[in-house]
Design a protein around this motif. Structure first.
Motif, short mmCIF file in Angstrom:
data_model
loop_
_atom_site.label_atom_id
_atom_site.label_comp_id
_atom_site.label_asym_id
_atom_site.label_seq_id
_atom_site.Cartn_x
_atom_site.Cartn_y
_atom_site.Cartn_z
N ASN A 151 0.86 -1.19 0.00
CA ASN A 151 0.00 0.00 0.00
C ASN A 151 0.89 1.24 0.00
OD1 ASN A 151 -2.02 1.88 0.19
ND2 ASN A 151 -2.76 1.24 2.19
N VAL A 152 1.30 1.65 -1.18
CA VAL A 152 2.19 2.81 -1.32
C VAL A 152 1.36 4.09 -1.31
CG1 VAL A 152 3.80 4.00 -2.86
CG2 VAL A 152 3.94 1.52 -2.56
N THR A 153 1.75 5.04 -0.47
CA THR A 153 1.05 6.33 -0.40
C THR A 153 1.94 7.50 -0.81
OG1 THR A 153 1.60 6.58 1.95
CG2 THR A 153 -0.51 5.53 1.41
N SER A 154 3.25 7.29 -0.88
CA SER A 154 4.16 8.38 -1.21
C SER A 154 5.44 7.84 -1.81
CB SER A 154 4.48 9.21 0.04
OG SER A 154 5.47 10.18 -0.23
N VAL A 155 5.92 8.51 -2.87
CA VAL A 155 7.21 8.17 -3.48
C VAL A 155 7.95 9.48 -3.73
CG1 VAL A 155 8.41 7.06 -5.39
CG2 VAL A 155 6.20 6.17 -4.64
N THR A 156 9.17 9.59 -3.23
CA THR A 156 9.96 10.80 -3.46
C THR A 156 11.37 10.43 -3.92
OG1 THR A 156 10.78 10.94 -1.17
CG2 THR A 156 8.71 12.09 -1.68
N ILE A 157 11.95 11.32 -4.72
CA ILE A 157 13.34 11.20 -5.13
C ILE A 157 14.07 12.46 -4.68
CG2 ILE A 157 14.95 10.88 -7.05
CD1 ILE A 157 12.63 9.76 -8.68
N ASN A 158 15.15 12.30 -3.97
CA ASN A 158 15.90 13.43 -3.43
C ASN A 158 16.87 13.97 -4.48
OD1 ASN A 158 17.35 15.26 -1.89
ND2 ASN A 158 17.52 13.90 -0.12
N GLY A 159 16.69 15.25 -4.82
CA GLY A 159 17.57 15.88 -5.80
C GLY A 159 18.62 16.78 -5.20
N GLU A 160 18.70 16.83 -3.88
CA GLU A 160 19.64 17.73 -3.20
C GLU A 160 21.08 17.24 -3.36
OE1 GLU A 160 19.95 21.22 -0.63
OE2 GLU A 160 18.18 20.27 -1.48
N PHE A 161 21.94 18.08 -3.94
CA PHE A 161 23.34 17.70 -4.05
C PHE A 161 24.29 18.76 -3.49
CE2 PHE A 161 22.47 19.85 -8.13
CZ PHE A 161 23.57 20.70 -8.27
N HIS A 162 23.72 19.84 -2.97
CA HIS A 162 24.54 20.94 -2.45
C HIS A 162 24.05 21.35 -1.07
CE1 HIS A 162 26.88 24.61 -2.23
NE2 HIS A 162 25.79 25.34 -2.18
N ALA A 163 24.97 21.59 -0.15
CA ALA A 163 24.62 21.99 1.22
C ALA A 163 24.26 23.48 1.24
CB ALA A 163 25.77 21.70 2.17
N GLY A 164 23.00 23.76 0.99
CA GLY A 164 22.54 25.14 0.92
C GLY A 164 21.74 25.36 -0.34
N PRO A 165 21.17 26.56 -0.53
CA PRO A 165 20.38 26.83 -1.72
C PRO A 165 21.27 27.08 -2.94
CG PRO A 165 20.56 28.80 -0.41
CD PRO A 165 21.24 27.71 0.38
N GLY A 166 20.64 27.14 -4.11
CA GLY A 166 21.36 27.54 -5.30
C GLY A 166 21.56 26.48 -6.36
N GLU A 167 21.53 25.19 -5.98
CA GLU A 167 21.77 24.17 -7.00
C GLU A 167 20.54 23.99 -7.88
OE1 GLU A 167 20.68 21.30 -3.55
OE2 GLU A 167 21.16 23.41 -3.85
N VAL A 168 20.77 23.50 -9.10
CA VAL A 168 19.70 23.22 -10.06
C VAL A 168 19.88 21.77 -10.52
CG1 VAL A 168 18.57 23.88 -12.20
CG2 VAL A 168 19.73 25.62 -10.82
N VAL A 169 18.78 21.00 -10.47
CA VAL A 169 18.84 19.58 -10.81
C VAL A 169 17.77 19.26 -11.84
CG1 VAL A 169 17.30 18.91 -8.92
CG2 VAL A 169 18.89 17.23 -9.83
N GLY A 170 18.03 18.27 -12.67
CA GLY A 170 17.06 17.84 -13.66
C GLY A 170 16.67 16.38 -13.47
N PHE A 171 15.39 16.07 -13.76
CA PHE A 171 14.89 14.70 -13.67
C PHE A 171 14.21 14.31 -14.98
CE2 PHE A 171 14.93 15.67 -9.07
CZ PHE A 171 15.58 14.54 -8.60
N ASP A 172 14.31 13.03 -15.32
CA ASP A 172 13.66 12.53 -16.54
C ASP A 172 13.45 11.02 -16.40
OD1 ASP A 172 12.54 12.56 -19.03
OD2 ASP A 172 14.35 13.16 -20.10
N ASN A 173 12.52 10.50 -17.17
CA ASN A 173 12.34 9.04 -17.36
C ASN A 173 12.27 8.25 -16.05
OD1 ASN A 173 12.47 9.42 -20.20
ND2 ASN A 173 14.70 9.47 -20.07
N ILE A 174 11.32 8.60 -15.21
CA ILE A 174 11.11 7.84 -13.97
C ILE A 174 10.22 6.64 -14.29
CG2 ILE A 174 10.27 7.94 -11.60
CD1 ILE A 174 10.65 10.99 -11.74
N GLN A 175 10.61 5.47 -13.83
CA GLN A 175 9.87 4.27 -14.19
C GLN A 175 9.95 3.21 -13.11
OE1 GLN A 175 11.19 1.85 -17.69
NE2 GLN A 175 9.11 2.17 -18.43
N VAL A 176 8.82 2.51 -12.93
CA VAL A 176 8.77 1.33 -12.07
C VAL A 176 8.27 0.19 -12.94
CG1 VAL A 176 7.84 0.30 -9.97
CG2 VAL A 176 8.22 2.78 -10.08
N THR A 177 9.06 -0.87 -13.04
CA THR A 177 8.75 -1.97 -13.96
C THR A 177 8.65 -3.28 -13.19
OG1 THR A 177 9.99 -0.84 -15.70
CG2 THR A 177 9.46 -3.15 -16.06
#
Length: 211
Positions: A151-177
């Protein structure tokens, strides 16, 4: 009869394919994936992804991680995905320092608890990279994986790679097979074999070489 059987087989195959994966390719929009309010600035980009469209997130809050969150449509019983694969593509977009270990962590939650696995243990390098893991306890999710997937109610992917604000991250092609079920595969093979036999008999009648 052959055409009707072929149509039935195609419909069955498409039905299996539809139930075998959850997918977001972001080619037309963000497909319901979001970040929490105040977490950053999310924009959909029509080109430049690992294929076509993609989602860009700029961190404007140095106090919380960037959590790219699945839409409600991804909630429900994931038991059929146990043993399958979860994957995504991601990249760092700007040159902010890579000094935060949370990048690539996937959290799957439900009434059965939460499981977390870092799918990107290496430092991101500004290129589109594909990250994946099997949905098995042995992969590192832990022994409660099965109860969480029920019974899944939430799925998250963490994009944080920098300690603090300012970074920019991109996501694509999320899949569960899912792993294909043997009975489904057997049904498809059997049906295709029957179709081949029917065609052979029809050809035999038309040429006078009945079988």
């Amino acid at each position: 009869m052959g055409r009707r059987l072929l149509a039935s087989l195609v419909a069955t195959t498409l039905g299996f394919a539809a139930s075998a994966a959850l997918a977001a390719d972001f080619n037309s929009d963000a497909q319901g994936w979001t970040i929490p309010a105040g977490n950053g600035i999310q924009t959909w980009q029509p080109t430049g992804g690992n294929g076509a469209g993609w989602v860009q997130i700029e961190d404007t809050d140095g106090n919380t991680d960037i959590l790219f969150t699945a839409p409600a449509a991804w909630s429900g019983n994931w038991s059929g995905y146990l043993g399958g694969t979860i994957s995504f593509d991601a990249k760092t977009v700007n040159n902010a320092s890579v000094d935060w270990a949370g990048f690539g962590e996937v959290r799957i939650s439900g009434p059965g608890g939460s499981v977390i696995l870092d799918l990107a243990p290496g430092a991101p390098d500004g290129q589109w990279r594909h990250y994946s893991a099997t949905l098995t306890s042995a992969a590192g999710w832990g022994p409660s994986l099965g109860s969480v997937l029920a019974n899944v109610t939430s799925v998250t992917i963490n994009g944080e790679f920098h300690a603090g604000p300012g970074e920019v991250v991109g996501f694509d092609n999320i899949q569960v097979t899912a792993v294909p079920e043997p009975p489904e595969a057997a049904l498809l093979l059997g049906g295709l074999g029957l179709l081949a036999l029917l065609r052979r008999r029809r050809w035999g009648r038309s040429t006078g070489r009945g079988c």
